[in-house]
Design a protein around this motif. Structure first.
Motif, short mmCIF file in Angstrom:
data_model
loop_
_atom_site.label_atom_id
_atom_site.label_comp_id
_atom_site.label_asym_id
_atom_site.label_seq_id
_atom_site.Cartn_x
_atom_site.Cartn_y
_atom_site.Cartn_z
N ALA A 138 -31.26 -45.39 -62.97
CA ALA A 138 -32.33 -45.62 -61.99
C ALA A 138 -33.60 -46.10 -62.68
O ALA A 138 -34.30 -46.99 -62.17
CB ALA A 138 -32.60 -44.33 -61.21
N ALA A 356 -30.89 -39.07 -58.80
CA ALA A 356 -30.26 -40.29 -58.32
C ALA A 356 -28.82 -39.97 -57.93
O ALA A 356 -28.14 -39.21 -58.64
CB ALA A 356 -30.29 -41.37 -59.40
N LEU A 362 -32.40 -43.25 -55.22
CA LEU A 362 -33.30 -42.28 -55.84
C LEU A 362 -33.85 -41.33 -54.79
O LEU A 362 -34.41 -41.75 -53.78
CB LEU A 362 -34.45 -43.01 -56.53
#
Length: 398
Positions: A138, A356, A362
């Motif tokens: 992420a 995540a 997220l």
């Protein structure tokens, strides 16, 4: 003497007498490239003396290259293995990772140089947990101008580095900002429960312990802080009401010792997970069921209250003869009983403000205790390596 030279001297003096394998130029170049990409772990390349390493590569001096490469490798290894933020600056965290000794670092270097895979040896020091790997992915996907999210992810990657690398095949994990407890078995989530955590004034700390059983119909020994805050005044001004609420007390020395007897009105409810720890923080039931409907659930004095407590108990007691029917019967009988688990279960109370999922989405959670900013500030300081005091364990401990 400048602090950075003092730290280097400290490191070299602590090194054992035997020399490690000399660094080849290809190996040192690989290390330099690894260090320049260390931001994929949420760490700052400026903290690992890469300019010194780059200069040594260009100078052609083997001794200078050995010193510079060993130093950069040691700094990277320490932070991946132990975390970047010193243990005494980890507010509300009691996690401690084993420190790397100088001998351990030299062994890592020898193994890396023998195998020819510098990156693999360093990667093995970082958490391999799926949540850490997803946070790294992420972070890499975020645009450079996503400053707030980048700081948030870096803080949470750092927190993962404080946790044990082997959390066990089966464990219970509570994420305070998410208000969730999960029972995990070999990576699969067996149960998810909403929880209530500590108020900002009495926050729930981060730590690890072990659950050995489930206590049904527990009594509650009231902590002195709560006696001083509320229960003591109730006993002094309305003793009959205190007795009606199940409290009994004795005066010992200059303090009031209070116990609340078992029952549905007990502050621990009718179930408490037996997880001894010096912080006196437990997971338990609560008579205040309506609070689970609140979005923000910071209402306790530090302990963790769980909804559907008997469902959690059944899941944790898998492999024993404690069925739901037997649990219900024991609760109805009104006696205090401890149901032993088939095997101890590690318990982790963590503070992750971002996670995540498997699809890369997220999830952000409120930083209810305001802990992210200190970590983000420490991780963002490029001069931190030159100014922080390295620990007494060979100047390497995190």
């Amino acid at each position: 003497m400048p602090r950075i030279l003092l730290a280097l001297l400290c490191f070299l003096i602590a090194m054992p007498a035997q020399a490690s394998t000399p660094w080849s130029r290809p190996a040192a170049t690989t290390l330099l490239d690894y260090g320049r990409k260390i931001d994929s772990h949420g760490l700052d390349p400026r903290d690992y003396e890469l300019d010194r390493l780059s200069t040594a590569l260009g100078a052609g001096d083997q001794r200078g290259l050995d010193i510079a490469a060993t130093r950069s490798f040691a700094l990277i290894a320490r932070d991946l293995a132990n975390g970047r933020v010193p243990a005494d600056q980890r507010r509300l965290s009691y996690f401690r990772t084993p420190n790397l000794s100088p001998d351990a670092v030299l062994a890592l270097i020898d193994r890396a140089l023998s195998s020819g895979d510098i990156a693999a040896e360093l990667d093995r020091l970082a958490p391999a947990h799926a949540d850490y790997l997803r946070l790294r992915a992420a972070l890499l996907s975020l645009p450079a101008d996503a400053v707030a999210d980048r700081a948030r992810l870096r803080a949470n990657l750092e927190r993962w580095r404080w946790l044990p690398r082997d959390m066990g095949p089966r464990y219970l994990i509570v994420n305070v900002p998410e208000y969730v407890a999960q029972l995990v078995d070999r990576g699969a989530v067996l149960a998810t429960h909403r929880v209530i955590v500590g108020k900002p004034g009495t926050p729930t700390p981060q730590f690890a312990t072990t659950a050995t059983g489930v206590i049904l119909n527990p009594t509650w020994t009231v902590p002195q802080s709560i006696v001083r805050e509320s229960v003591g005044a109730l006993i002094r001004t309305r003793p009959a009401t205190a007795r009606a609420r199940g409290y009994s007390w004795t005066q010992q020395g200059g303090s009031l010792q209070v116990v609340q007897q078992r029952g549905p009105g007990n502050a621990l409810g009718q179930m408490k997970i037996d997880m001894p720890n010096p912080l006196a923080i437990f997971l338990h039931d609560t008579p205040s069921k309506s609070l689970f409907e609140k979005e923000e659930r910071t209402f306790s004095h530090g302990c963790v209250r769980t909804d559907q407590p008997f469902d959690l108990a059944v899941a944790m007691l898998t492999g024993t003869d404690w069925t739901r029917a037997r649990i219900d019967a024991a609760v109805a009988a009104g006696t205090t009983v401890t149901a032993k688990l088939s095997a101890p279960i590690p318990v982790y109370i963590v503070y992750m403000t971002a996670r995540a999922d498997a699809k890369g989405r997220l999830n952000r959670f409120d930083d209810v205790y305001g802990l992210d900013s200190d970590i983000a500030a420490a991780l963002g300081a490029g001069s931190l390596a030159a100014t922080r005091q390295l620990s007494s364990m060979g100047c390497l401990a995190g």
